[in-house]
Write a protein that holds these residues in place. Structure first.
Motif, PDB file in Angstrom:
ATOM      1  N   ASP A 155       1.038  -1.223   0.016  1.00 17.56           N
ATOM      2  CA  ASP A 155      -0.158  -0.036   0.164  1.00 17.56           C
ATOM      3  C   ASP A 155       0.781   1.185  -0.095  1.00 17.56           C
ATOM      4  O   ASP A 155       1.913   1.238   0.017  1.00 17.56           O
ATOM      5  CB  ASP A 155      -1.025   0.155   1.216  1.00 17.56           C
ATOM      6  N   ARG A 156       0.176   2.596  -0.129  1.00 15.38           N
ATOM      7  CA  ARG A 156       1.070   3.832  -0.261  1.00 15.38           C
ATOM      8  C   ARG A 156       1.761   3.960   0.951  1.00 15.38           C
ATOM      9  O   ARG A 156       2.917   4.366   0.963  1.00 15.38           O
ATOM     10  CB  ARG A 156       0.081   4.765  -0.318  1.00 15.38           C
ATOM     11  N   TRP A 162      -5.458  -3.788  -4.622  1.00 12.18           N
ATOM     12  CA  TRP A 162      -5.496  -2.249  -4.405  1.00 12.18           C
ATOM     13  C   TRP A 162      -6.337  -1.721  -5.577  1.00 12.18           C
ATOM     14  O   TRP A 162      -7.093  -0.806  -5.486  1.00 12.18           O
ATOM     15  CB  TRP A 162      -4.250  -1.654  -4.258  1.00 12.18           C
TER      16      TRP A 162
END
Length: 102
Positions: free
Chosen positions: A6-7, A59
């Motif tokens: 994820d970011r 995602w």
């Protein structure tokens, strides 16, 4: 790494890559008016599935739903890809879909 990055994780592991992803990819490319976010999501899902980049799919599947793609449209896209990108690529991509989202 077996989970989708994820970011936040990307920012911790590779801050410059995270910065470039945000500024160039999401703040520029994804915002261009020539294609809708929905179309960009469909293209992205197709490319990730065709290239076997299943780690990134969860995602982007969620992002595609936020951009207006329905569950059935995503399934149809992956089914269509089976004939162009290969059966294993399509089946692997479908395997990334969260059954709870059905």
């Amino acid at each position: 790494m077996t989970q989708s990055t994820d970011r936040d994780m990307l920012a911790r592991l590779a801050p410059k890559l995270a910065e470039l992803s945000k500024e160039v990819l999401f703040d520029d490319i994804w915002q261009r008016g020539e294609l809708s976010p929905r179309d960009r999501s469909l293209i992205t899902l197709s490319a990730l599935a065709a290239l076997g980049r299943v780690q990134q799919l969860p995602w982007h599947l969620d992002f595609a739903r936020k951009n207006g793609l329905s569950h059935q449209e995503i399934i149809e896209a992956f089914t269509h890809l089976a004939f162009y990108a290969g059966w294993p690529a399509a089946v692997s991509a479908i395997g990334c879909i969260d059954e709870e989202s059905i």
